[in-house]
Write an enzyme that holds these catalytic residues in place. Structure first.
Site, short mmCIF file in Angstrom:
data_model
loop_
_atom_site.label_atom_id
_atom_site.label_comp_id
_atom_site.label_asym_id
_atom_site.label_seq_id
_atom_site.Cartn_x
_atom_site.Cartn_y
_atom_site.Cartn_z
N GLU A 491 3.02 3.79 59.31
CA GLU A 491 3.01 5.21 58.98
C GLU A 491 1.61 5.77 59.18
O GLU A 491 0.62 5.08 58.93
CB GLU A 491 3.46 5.41 57.52
CG GLU A 491 4.88 4.95 57.27
CD GLU A 491 5.31 5.14 55.81
OE1 GLU A 491 4.49 5.66 55.02
OE2 GLU A 491 6.45 4.75 55.46
N HIS A 513 8.59 9.58 54.21
CA HIS A 513 8.17 8.87 52.99
C HIS A 513 8.05 9.84 51.81
O HIS A 513 7.02 9.90 51.13
CB HIS A 513 6.83 8.15 53.22
CG HIS A 513 6.61 7.01 52.25
ND1 HIS A 513 5.89 5.90 52.59
CD2 HIS A 513 7.02 6.81 50.97
CE1 HIS A 513 5.85 5.06 51.55
NE2 HIS A 513 6.54 5.59 50.56
#
Length: 630
Positions: A491, A513
């Site tokens: 990420e 997320h």
């Protein structure tokens, strides 16, 4: 008891009390006036002009009393209010006022009629209170003040202190112009700008020391105090834009807090961590061994999230650094997202929405199913899994769960003995496993092949848990009808471009997320984690620490508290108690908790101590960290 040759001169308003008394008196005496707020604002403006020295104090006083329209009865109500508005650090350090009563004076431009009853509780007698006096008419209305009193005149405090001719070093503690001019006039040796209630720039600029609370003043002067180390000296660094409530909670408790909106690289954090006592992070910042080695004062790390894999937990423990996280605060947010995504996937809502966004009307029941009567497989039956189980069952789903630990079923949920059993029976599989590295690719080609054809997969746990390439292949060949993914193997550190193999699939919900990212969850985390940090800093409690022996401590009762962290080797407790015995220390309470690597001993002691005992305790072999609380 006294420090030879030292006298302490306190201001009253906004120093001993949190407020300016005449402002509160105005709120009382004018409560029935329609123009009350307007008059109070005018009084406050006049107060500040006088405090900063922009008009003479005499003029300030005359103008305010005319506007007050107050009586003796109003003063009684004012006194009751002021008793509840004593400055926090003043009230917590009553022992200082009692021990040094003969050396403490109050010199105020306020009025003895309300000051005397307040300071009497701090063992300051009326004869050491120097202040103005009201004048009343026959009906008890305040009509003026004693103009012959030196404190009614401009720079009256200078004249008052000069007339007292106090021997030795004179220290003045106050918040305004009339306080620092005593230092500038040469009749006081030091001026401490007291900023706990109000920070006046002029006063701070003329101060020998800025004291955000009485603890700081007492610490500088090595005087008896409620706290061994002033909270304003404890530096807290919060990264990654944690909720502002965390900043507010910690600042309000007196700590010095710095807030940075983004994560820091390892090298940036190494440079920033020096001198920091508390570090607050979320999921992006990594607390590595190098960072912990550079953290010369670090006591605690607060993870404002569930996961802690970004922190070297074992190495932190070896360094005596306690770590807290927020394992429960965003549970509801994650569960609600999971429920929403189950419905969205089984109703094919995203394909229909995308079609309309592209100008295409496609009203159809194809691939659109109710969740009622369907089988939900929950992998990981912890806090999130259990709450999801209850809500899903309430909506008519049949719940199955699998967990490597023995977990009691809630409601009518059915426990599966193996992951394969759960995958075989589930229409929807949702993952809620922890951040153990062993869970990497927990769901890959083999596991997907064990799922029902046309089933759905949801991952709101950890990015590395699902093999993205295997999921992509299963979606392409129709093995799975859809998926919802909130976490990814890699990420970005900040918002911006992002690519994933899954972005081409119609019935795949992709979110960045945000499973726990609701206003409510972030607020709960901003309350929970700071509370754990404050409990540890203020009392030594390690309840809910993720890397440390847990000890729940009673509140300190007139005792010194010694906190000793050490390697868990035989004989340390005996060494500690031998040192305490050698220095004739009486233990009123003692608490010990250990794990395989460290021990944590808390000793409460009921008497003043020779500071050599601290050196002796720190010198015990295998000591990691030592701290004193009182």
């Amino acid at each position: 008891m006294s420090v030879v040759g030292r006298k302490y001169v306190f201001d009253f308003d906004s120093t001993l009390t949190q407020v300016e008394a005449l402002d509160i008196l105005a709120e009382i005496s004018l409560r029935d006036r329609a123009d009350r707020d307007e008059i109070i604002r005018e009084i406050q403006e006049i107060t500040n002009l006088g405090i900063d020295g922009d008009i003479s104090f005499t003029e300030s006083l005359e103008r305010r009393i005319k506007l007050l329209n107050a009586t003796r009865e109003d003063l009684q109500e004012l006194i009751a209010e002021l008793k509840n508005r004593i400055s926090r650090s003043i009230s917590s350090n009553k022992e200082f006022f009692q021990k040094y009563a003969s050396d403490i004076y109050v010199i105020s431009c306020g009025f003895k009629e309300f000051i005397d009853p307040i300071v009497q509780a701090y063992d300051i007698p009326a004869e050491r209170v120097y202040a103005n006096n009201f004048e009343f008419d026959e009906n008890g209305k305040i009509v003026g003040f004693d103009t012959a009193n030196v404190l009614a005149s401009h720079n009256g405090k200078i004249a008052c202190l000069k007339a007292l001719d106090l021997p030795g070093e004179v220290q003045v503690i106050g918040d305004g112009y009339s306080d620092y001019v005593m230092r500038e006039a040469g009749i006081a040796h030091k001026f401490f700008a007291y900023t706990e209630n109000v920070h006046r720039q002029k006063a701070a600029a003329h101060a020998d020391h800025i004291t955000p609370n009485l603890d700081e003043f007492l610490y500088i002067n090595d005087l008896p105090r409620n706290l061994s180390y002033p909270k304003n000296r404890i530096k807290i660094l919060l990264l990654e834009n944690v909720h502002p409530a965390a900043f507010e909670n910690l600042s309000e408790d007196g700590f010095s807090v710095e807030l940075i909106k983004h994560s820091l690289s390892e090298q940036e954090l190494i440079e920033k961590i020096k001198g920091v006592h508390v570090l607050g992070i979320r999921s992006k910042t990594r607390v590595t061994k190098k960072v912990l080695d550079a953290a010369n004062k670090l006591l605690v790390v607060g993870a404002f999230c569930i996961g802690t894999t970004q922190i070297e937990l074992e190495y932190a423990k070896q360094k005596g650094v306690v770590v807290f996280n927020a394992p429960y605060s965003n549970t509801r947010s994650v569960v609600e997202l999971a429920i929403g995504e189950i419905i969205m996937l089984m109703r094919s809502i995203f394909p229909r929405s995308t079609e309309l966004h592209n100008g295409q009307w496609n009203k159809t029941a194809a691939n659109s199913k109710e969740i009622r009567g369907k089988n939900l497989g929950i992998v990981g039956y912890g806090n999130i899994g259990k709450q999801l189980s209850v809500l899903a069952e309430a909506m008519g789903m049949r719940v199955y769960y699998y967990d490597i630990n023995d977990r009691l079923a809630l409601g009518n949920a059915t426990k599966c003995d193996t992951l394969e059993d759960l995958l075989n029976v589930s229409d929807v599989v949702t993952l809620h496993v922890d951040d153990n590295p062993a869970n990497k690719n927990f769901i890959s080609t083999r596991e997907i092949n064990q799922m029902r054809r046309g089933a759905y997969l949801i991952n709101l746990s950890r990015g590395f848990v699902v093999d993205i390439a295997a999921l992509d292949a299963a979606l392409k060949d129709g093995k799975l009808s859809g998926a919802a993914i909130d976490v990814y193997p890699e990420e970005p550190a900040a918002n911006g471009p992002f690519e994933t193999l899954l972005s081409t699939h119609q019935n795949v919900i992709l979110t960045p997320h945000i499973g726990g990212s609701t206003e409510e969850a972030q607020r709960d985390i901003a309350d929970f984690v700071p509370n754990k940090i404050m409990e540890y800093i203020n009392s030594g409690s390690t309840v809910d620490a993720v890397n440390f022996p847990n000890i729940r401590l009673p509140k300190q009762q007139n005792a010194h508290r010694f906190l000793h962290i050490h390697k868990n080797v035989p004989g340390i407790m005996a060494h500690i108690n031998q040192v305490l015995a050698n220095y004739d220390m009486n233990i009123t309470g003692q608490y010990l908790s250990t794990d395989s690597e460290v021990g944590y001993v808390i000793s409460d002691l009921d008497k003043d101590y020779n500071k050599e005992v601290i050196k002796a305790l720190k010198g015990i072999e295998h000591t990691i960290k030592f701290r004193v609380l009182y």
